[in-house]
Scaffold this motif. Structure first.
Motif, mmCIF file in Angstrom:
data_model
loop_
_atom_site.group_PDB
_atom_site.id
_atom_site.type_symbol
_atom_site.label_atom_id
_atom_site.label_comp_id
_atom_site.label_asym_id
_atom_site.label_seq_id
_atom_site.Cartn_x
_atom_site.Cartn_y
_atom_site.Cartn_z
ATOM 1 N N GLN A 163 0.832 -1.195 0.000
ATOM 2 C CA GLN A 163 0.000 0.000 0.000
ATOM 3 C C GLN A 163 0.868 1.246 0.000
ATOM 4 O OE1 GLN A 163 -2.153 -0.645 3.737
ATOM 5 N NE2 GLN A 163 -0.913 0.915 4.757
ATOM 6 N N TRP A 164 0.196 2.401 -0.236
ATOM 7 C CA TRP A 164 0.885 3.694 -0.226
ATOM 8 C C TRP A 164 0.264 4.560 0.849
ATOM 9 C CZ3 TRP A 164 -0.755 8.769 -2.039
ATOM 10 C CH2 TRP A 164 0.277 9.705 -2.096
ATOM 11 N N GLY A 169 4.119 9.419 2.235
ATOM 12 C CA GLY A 169 4.601 9.135 0.882
ATOM 13 C C GLY A 169 5.309 7.802 0.774
ATOM 14 N N CYS A 170 5.238 6.972 1.818
ATOM 15 C CA CYS A 170 5.946 5.700 1.838
ATOM 16 C C CYS A 170 5.105 4.570 1.253
ATOM 17 C CB CYS A 170 6.334 5.319 3.266
ATOM 18 S SG CYS A 170 7.817 6.126 3.853
ATOM 19 N N VAL A 171 5.747 3.747 0.454
ATOM 20 C CA VAL A 171 5.177 2.455 0.092
ATOM 21 C C VAL A 171 5.416 1.524 1.276
ATOM 22 C CG1 VAL A 171 5.368 0.470 -1.455
ATOM 23 C CG2 VAL A 171 5.483 2.796 -2.374
ATOM 24 N N GLN A 172 4.379 0.814 1.681
ATOM 25 C CA GLN A 172 4.460 -0.036 2.860
ATOM 26 C C GLN A 172 4.054 -1.467 2.527
ATOM 27 O OE1 GLN A 172 1.603 2.312 5.188
ATOM 28 N NE2 GLN A 172 3.272 2.968 6.527
ATOM 29 N N VAL A 215 9.000 0.889 3.009
ATOM 30 C CA VAL A 215 9.987 0.387 2.055
ATOM 31 C C VAL A 215 10.755 1.540 1.408
ATOM 32 C CG1 VAL A 215 10.364 -1.066 0.027
ATOM 33 C CG2 VAL A 215 8.492 -1.605 1.620
ATOM 34 N N PHE A 216 10.060 2.460 0.774
ATOM 35 C CA PHE A 216 10.688 3.651 0.190
ATOM 36 C C PHE A 216 9.598 4.693 -0.053
ATOM 37 C CE2 PHE A 216 10.266 0.472 -3.318
ATOM 38 C CZ PHE A 216 9.201 1.044 -4.007
ATOM 39 N N PHE A 229 -0.932 7.381 -12.440
ATOM 40 C CA PHE A 229 -1.330 6.190 -11.705
ATOM 41 C C PHE A 229 -0.109 5.578 -11.036
ATOM 42 C CE2 PHE A 229 -4.670 6.867 -14.707
ATOM 43 C CZ PHE A 229 -5.826 6.463 -14.051
ATOM 44 N N LEU A 230 -0.215 5.382 -9.724
ATOM 45 C CA LEU A 230 0.828 4.690 -8.970
ATOM 46 C C LEU A 230 0.463 3.211 -8.924
ATOM 47 C CD1 LEU A 230 3.314 4.561 -7.103
ATOM 48 C CD2 LEU A 230 1.771 5.082 -5.194
ATOM 49 N N CYS A 231 1.262 2.393 -9.584
ATOM 50 C CA CYS A 231 0.994 0.961 -9.689
ATOM 51 C C CYS A 231 2.003 0.201 -8.837
ATOM 52 C CB CYS A 231 1.089 0.505 -11.147
ATOM 53 S SG CYS A 231 -0.007 1.399 -12.273
ATOM 54 N N LEU A 232 1.522 -0.453 -7.791
ATOM 55 C CA LEU A 232 2.378 -1.183 -6.865
ATOM 56 C C LEU A 232 2.212 -2.679 -7.072
ATOM 57 C CD1 LEU A 232 1.563 0.752 -3.554
ATOM 58 C CD2 LEU A 232 3.327 1.282 -5.253
ATOM 59 N N THR A 233 3.324 -3.406 -6.992
ATOM 60 C CA THR A 233 3.283 -4.869 -7.008
ATOM 61 C C THR A 233 4.172 -5.415 -5.911
ATOM 62 O OG1 THR A 233 5.071 -5.000 -8.645
ATOM 63 C CG2 THR A 233 2.801 -5.046 -9.486
#
Length: 355
Positions: A163-164, A169-172, A215-216, A229-233
């Motif tokens: 998730q964001w 602003g961190c990806v978690q 994570v970052f 679009f923020l696409c997380l995998t």
């Protein structure tokens, strides 16, 4: 231990019960189990017609209030309307409102549950399912149709989830109950509406049960002129274990540009899963994003088949992307006819295929 009410004394409650911007949910965490929180959950156009009849009252009036969509009070339908207006635009008819409201249904319920994962103390929504046709505080309607709120909640509550966080602003990576992983691959891609890559970050992370790990950082670039679009995998080797997509609006226009996209080119393939189950595979063959893709199971009489189970729904597809969705239902609910799946999106007129 005796807790004399549902919102105090060792836990926290008291809402909010109306819609808030996504970041607000992350900002109001208390470090305690939260027992009462919710927001409006607007029915689909079909659900609105089942509730109000073919002539849905418009603008929203006291009849909407009798079905829990009050402009003020705890539900604060006016705040839901304002957020929808700023995000994608406020429709001028009730059918389009039922369609577009699914965007906010998804985002807000996902944010409500994702924010609770930052401290993992637990969240119960007020409430689960209403005893009459209600437009708030549930994730599927009185007629058992899962709205986008259901799928936003489901996404946020994955046992292993990426998730964001809009505050930091961190990806978690959130591990609710999946055991230990030593080499998970996290990737974040920021894409334009034509699939062009604006930014990309990746990292390897280890995680254990009952943890949330930053994570970052990745944020929307300044001076955006179109939605991104923020696409997380999240992958364990070659296995995709979680994916998540966020739409970032551009300036005062928000996501309104997406309402003027060219017509989508979606290929749909249906494969058998069981006598009353199918795998529906969709491929975006076009050159632009296809937002708010919806699968809608219908009978040969044209009416919805309910209840129905979709493995996913109300998602955004990037150019060239392929997704598979499992759809299952009870044979008796097809009313003696054959089932068909209707696929639609913000820029795709309904396309029906027999199942």
């Amino acid at each position: 231990l005796y807790i004399p009410n549902s919102a105090d004394y060792g836990l926290t409650g008291h809402g909010p019960y109306g819609a808030e911007p996504d970041s607000v949910y992350f900002a109001i965490q208390t470090g305690k189990f939260h027992s009462e929180r919710g927001l409006p959950n607007v029915m689909t156009p079909e659900g609105l017609k089942r509730t109000f009849g073919e002539e849905i009252p418009w603008p929203q009036d006291n009849l909407w209030g009798q079905h829990d969509y009050t402009q003020k009070g705890a539900q604060r339908g006016a705040s839901f309307n304002r957020i929808l207006e700023s995000k994608i635009g406020m429709p001028d008819d009730p059918v389009m409102f039922g369609k577009m409201a699914q965007w906010e249904n998804y985002d807000a319920y996902r944010a409500m549950f994702e924010s609770s994962q930052t401290e993992r103390m637990g969240l119960v929504i007020w409430m689960s399912h209403s005893c009459w046709p209600s437009l708030t505080w549930d994730t599927y309607d009185y007629y058992f149709e899962p709205t986008a709120a259901f799928f936003g909640s489901k996404k946020a509550c994955e046992p292993l989830h990426v998730q964001w966080n809009p505050i930091t602003g961190c990806v978690q990576v959130v591990n609710i109950a999946s055991g230990r992983y030593d080499n998970l691959e996290v990737e974040a891609r920021v894409l334009g509406i034509k699939g062009n890559e604006v930014d990309r970050k990746a990292a390897t992370v280890a995680t254990e049960t009952d943890t949330t790990k930053d994570v970052f950082e990745i944020n929307a670039p300044s001076g955006m002129t179109e939605p991104l679009f923020l696409c997380l995998t999240l992958k364990d080797g070659d296995k995709l274990v979680s994916e998540n997509v966020y739409a970032w609006g551009a300036g005062d226009d928000g996501l309104k540009t997406l309402t003027t996209l060219p017509a989508a080119d979606i290929n749909v393939l249906v494969e058998d899963l069981s006598p009353t189950g199918r795998v529906v595979t969709l491929t975006n063959n076009g050159t632009t994003v296809v937002p708010l893709v919806r699968l809608n199971l219908k009978g040969s009489d044209g009416d919805q088949i309910l209840p129905v189970d979709y493995s996913d729904n109300y998602f955004h597809m990037m150019p060239g992307e392929t997704r598979s969705v499992e759809v299952s239902w009870n044979k008796a609910d097809a009313r003696g006819g054959k089932a068909a799946v209707e696929v639609s999106a913000l820029n795709l007129e309904p396309k029906r295929l027999a199942l």
